[in-house]
Design an enzyme around this catalytic site. Structure first.
Site, short mmCIF file in Angstrom:
data_model
loop_
_atom_site.label_atom_id
_atom_site.label_comp_id
_atom_site.label_asym_id
_atom_site.label_seq_id
_atom_site.Cartn_x
_atom_site.Cartn_y
_atom_site.Cartn_z
N ARG A 212 0.76 -1.16 -0.13
CA ARG A 212 0.00 0.26 -0.12
C ARG A 212 0.78 1.40 0.10
NH1 ARG A 212 -3.25 -3.76 -0.53
NH2 ARG A 212 -5.15 -3.90 0.52
N GLU B 84 -5.12 3.96 6.39
CA GLU B 84 -5.20 3.79 4.92
C GLU B 84 -5.74 5.02 4.29
OE1 GLU B 84 -5.56 -0.18 3.14
OE2 GLU B 84 -6.48 0.82 1.67
N CYS C 152 -11.04 0.20 3.01
CA CYS C 152 -10.38 -0.12 4.32
C CYS C 152 -10.07 1.03 4.88
CB CYS C 152 -9.56 -1.14 4.44
SG CYS C 152 -10.33 -2.98 4.01
P1 FAD Z 1 -8.00 8.88 -4.49
O1 FAD Z 1 -8.76 8.40 -3.45
O2 FAD Z 1 -8.68 9.89 -5.42
O3 FAD Z 1 -6.65 9.53 -3.91
C1 FAD Z 1 -5.83 8.69 -3.18
C2 FAD Z 1 -4.39 9.43 -2.77
O4 FAD Z 1 -3.58 9.15 -4.29
C3 FAD Z 1 -4.19 10.85 -2.71
O5 FAD Z 1 -3.11 11.37 -1.95
C4 FAD Z 1 -4.12 11.41 -4.12
O6 FAD Z 1 -3.55 12.72 -4.27
C5 FAD Z 1 -3.25 10.30 -4.90
N1 FAD Z 1 -3.51 10.24 -6.35
C6 FAD Z 1 -4.67 9.95 -6.86
N2 FAD Z 1 -4.45 9.98 -8.44
C7 FAD Z 1 -2.94 10.49 -8.48
C8 FAD Z 1 -2.23 10.36 -9.29
N3 FAD Z 1 -2.61 10.08 -10.87
N4 FAD Z 1 -0.86 10.92 -9.40
C9 FAD Z 1 -0.32 10.84 -7.83
N5 FAD Z 1 -1.03 10.90 -6.96
C10 FAD Z 1 -2.43 10.47 -7.18
N6 FAD Z 1 -7.61 -0.16 -1.76
C11 FAD Z 1 -7.00 -1.24 -2.09
O7 FAD Z 1 -5.75 -1.39 -1.88
N7 FAD Z 1 -7.30 -2.54 -2.12
C12 FAD Z 1 -8.63 -2.79 -2.07
O8 FAD Z 1 -8.94 -4.03 -2.24
C13 FAD Z 1 -9.67 -1.69 -2.10
N8 FAD Z 1 -10.86 -1.99 -2.11
C14 FAD Z 1 -11.83 -1.03 -2.00
C15 FAD Z 1 -13.17 -1.15 -2.31
C16 FAD Z 1 -14.03 -0.13 -2.15
C17 FAD Z 1 -15.59 -0.48 -2.43
C18 FAD Z 1 -13.56 1.19 -2.09
C19 FAD Z 1 -14.36 2.57 -2.13
C20 FAD Z 1 -12.23 1.42 -1.84
C21 FAD Z 1 -11.14 0.34 -1.76
N9 FAD Z 1 -10.08 0.47 -1.75
C22 FAD Z 1 -9.15 -0.35 -2.10
C23 FAD Z 1 -9.13 1.82 -1.70
C24 FAD Z 1 -9.16 2.85 -2.68
O9 FAD Z 1 -9.75 2.24 -4.00
C25 FAD Z 1 -7.45 2.75 -3.12
O10 FAD Z 1 -7.00 3.30 -2.11
C26 FAD Z 1 -7.07 3.53 -4.62
O11 FAD Z 1 -5.95 3.40 -4.82
C27 FAD Z 1 -7.26 4.94 -4.40
O12 FAD Z 1 -7.40 5.56 -5.65
P2 FAD Z 1 -8.13 6.65 -6.40
O13 FAD Z 1 -7.66 6.97 -7.83
O14 FAD Z 1 -9.28 6.53 -5.93
O15 FAD Z 1 -7.40 7.96 -5.48
N1 EPU Z 2 -12.30 -10.55 9.90
C1 EPU Z 2 -13.13 -10.55 11.00
N2 EPU Z 2 -13.90 -9.61 11.26
C2 EPU Z 2 -14.03 -8.54 10.28
C3 EPU Z 2 -13.16 -8.47 9.17
C4 EPU Z 2 -12.40 -9.31 9.23
O1 EPU Z 2 -12.96 -11.51 11.84
O2 EPU Z 2 -14.91 -7.52 10.61
C5 EPU Z 2 -11.40 -11.70 9.42
C6 EPU Z 2 -11.99 -12.38 8.36
O3 EPU Z 2 -12.97 -13.46 8.80
C7 EPU Z 2 -10.62 -13.03 7.74
C8 EPU Z 2 -9.66 -12.18 8.18
O4 EPU Z 2 -9.94 -11.25 9.19
O5 EPU Z 2 -10.12 -14.24 8.58
C9 EPU Z 2 -9.06 -11.04 6.94
O6 EPU Z 2 -10.25 -10.63 6.41
P1 EPU Z 2 -10.34 -10.39 4.82
O7 EPU Z 2 -10.37 -11.75 4.18
O8 EPU Z 2 -11.40 -9.33 4.72
O9 EPU Z 2 -9.11 -9.36 4.50
P2 EPU Z 2 -8.64 -8.16 5.06
O10 EPU Z 2 -7.09 -8.28 5.60
O11 EPU Z 2 -9.50 -7.62 6.18
C10 EPU Z 2 -7.60 -7.24 2.98
C11 EPU Z 2 -7.47 -5.64 2.28
C12 EPU Z 2 -8.63 -5.53 1.31
C13 EPU Z 2 -8.76 -6.39 0.42
C14 EPU Z 2 -9.11 -7.92 1.17
C15 EPU Z 2 -9.27 -8.71 0.01
C16 EPU Z 2 -6.25 -4.27 3.78
C17 EPU Z 2 -6.17 -3.30 4.77
N3 EPU Z 2 -7.36 -4.79 3.25
O12 EPU Z 2 -8.64 -7.05 3.90
O13 EPU Z 2 -8.26 -4.21 1.01
O14 EPU Z 2 -10.10 -6.04 -0.39
O15 EPU Z 2 -7.97 -8.03 1.59
O16 EPU Z 2 -8.20 -9.26 -0.76
O17 EPU Z 2 -5.23 -4.76 3.46
C18 EPU Z 2 -8.63 -1.88 1.09
O18 EPU Z 2 -7.22 -1.79 1.18
O19 EPU Z 2 -9.23 -0.52 1.10
C19 EPU Z 2 -9.43 -3.02 1.07
C20 EPU Z 2 -10.56 -3.27 1.01
#
Ligand code: FAD
Ligand code: EPU
Length: 298
Positions: free
Chosen positions: A175, A293, A222
């Site tokens: 990240r 995050e 997250c």
């Molecule tokens: P923004 O939210 O618009 O900005 C985030 C940061 O990036 C800011 O500092 C911004 O200035 C910078 N930034 C944006 N664009 C640029 C650019 N072109 N150049 C330089 N800096 C830039 N994240 C995960 O890692 N894994 C997940 O599984 C995940 N699941 C998600 C699920 C949902 C439903 C949601 C809503 C979010 C999730 N996220 C997840 C979080 C998010 O999508 C990520 O952090 C993503 O990388 C943010 O990108 P963004 O383009 O939306 O950036």
């Molecule tokens: N768990 C709980 N309670 C909860 C949530 C999770 O007990 O409320 C337990 C689950 O049962 C599981 C473990 O925690 O045993 C891990 O949970 P999960 O599989 O949901 O993965 P996570 O580590 O919580 C990460 C990323 C997500 C990504 C998922 C799937 C981070 C901080 N989060 O979640 O990324 O989508 O894996 O790959 O690394 C994000 O970064 O915004 C994000 C959504």
């Protein structure tokens, strides 16, 4: 009620508007700012000539209710263009390096195109509602892969100038790309592995299954990174918040999701202040030091 104000375009033709950022964030929260939508490289220098922030897909942001004093730069036009042609100079039978893909390209649509072409390496990021530049800037990922898996090189622009770097030149990790804040990822060359649409789809399906327990409401994803103990053991932030008994905790119209405790959701009409209060509650109740995050603007 906030209303859009269209301001005179910039000297170089960027579109400048005063708009509420709640329209641009997946959480649906955030006051007004001056938004500069750029069409191309020729507008970057002027846009960066005053304090600024970069907006991608707005999917990781909690923006203050009062709005922002800095201007907000959005990447449109040529920054939203995609060239997936193989570069013959850099591609081999095992590795395909594309032309430039803009930092403003939405990641979900890009992944769909790559799947149809049978190009592998980025499919582990499926379900992340980012723009490519935002996903790269924070090296977004899942257990199945991260943005840096599919990068050959990136163009980064800052007030100091433009440079092209390879991932090997950046101190990237979980990240975190190591790219300094406010350095704009303007475009990227992808490094892909030829596969088949079916195999790429299979991997996407596996990554999708891991999301089944995530909430469907408006959210910035997250809240906290999964912490690593000094022993090297990685803990689950969601699990820790859940074990602290905080699922379903509510402040105003923001709530710690009952489905997954590391997500804060907007039940409708939440404020940034509500979200800040929930983050403070989590920090006060979870005994492990966890890094945020979400990005809090300002
Ligand atoms: P923004 O939210 O618009 O900005 C985030 C940061 O990036 C800011 O500092 C911004 O200035 C910078 N930034 C944006 N664009 C640029 C650019 N072109 N150049 C330089 N800096 C830039 N994240 C995960 O890692 N894994 C997940 O599984 C995940 N699941 C998600 C699920 C949902 C439903 C949601 C809503 C979010 C999730 N996220 C997840 C979080 C998010 O999508 C990520 O952090 C993503 O990388 C943010 O990108 P963004 O383009 O939306 O950036
Ligand atoms: N768990 C709980 N309670 C909860 C949530 C999770 O007990 O409320 C337990 C689950 O049962 C599981 C473990 O925690 O045993 C891990 O949970 P999960 O599989 O949901 O993965 P996570 O580590 O919580 C990460 C990323 C997500 C990504 C998922 C799937 C981070 C901080 N989060 O979640 O990324 O989508 O894996 O790959 O690394 C994000 O970064 O915004 C994000 C959504």
């Amino acid at each position: 009620m906030n209303s859009a104000a269209i301001l005179p375009n910039s000297r170089t033709g960027a579109r400048v508007e005063r708009l509420p950022l709640s329209r641009f964030t997946t959480l649906g929260v955030g006051g007004e700012a001056e938004i500069w939508t750029l069409q191309g490289h020729a507008q970057l220098h002027e846009a960066m000539s005053a304090p600024y922030r970069i907006l991608g897909g707005g999917s990781n942001l909690v923006v203050a209710d009062e709005g922002l004093s800095e201007r907000v730069i959005r990447l449109g036009g040529e920054f939203a263009a995609t060239d997936l042609e193989a570069d013959p100079q850099l591609s081999t039978s095992e590795q395909l390096v594309t032309g430039w893909v803009g930092g403003g390209v939405p990641l979900p649509g890009l992944l769909r195109k790559l799947q149809r072409l049978g190009y592998s390496n980025l499919e582990g990021t499926v379900g992340i509602p980012a723009q490519l530049g935002g996903a790269v800037w924070m090296n977004a990922g899942t257990r199945f892969g991260e943005a840096f898996d599919g990068l050959h090189s990136l163009e980064i622009v800052s007030p100091e100038g433009t440079r092209t770097v390879t991932p090997a030149e950046l101190p990237w990790s979980y990240r975190d790309s190591g790219i300094p804040r406010n350095h704009i990822v303007t475009r990227v060359r992808l490094k892909l592995r030829p596969s088949t649409p079916e195999l790429v789809q299979e991997k996407m399906d596996a990554a999708d299954v891991a999301r089944k327990g995530q909430p469907k409401n408006r959210t910035p994803g997250c809240a906290f990174k999964n912490p690593t103990l000094p022993s090297g053991e990685r803990l689950g932030a969601g699990k820790l918040i859940d074990e602290a008994g905080l699922k379903g905790s509510r402040v105003g119209n923001a709530m710690i999701a009952p489905e997954h405790a590391n997500f804060i959701v907007n039940l409708g009409g939440a404020s940034a202040a509500d979200v800040h209060a929930l983050l403070a509650l989590i920090r006060s109740r979870v005994g492990v030091d966890m890094q945020l995050e979400y990005e809090l603007w300002p």
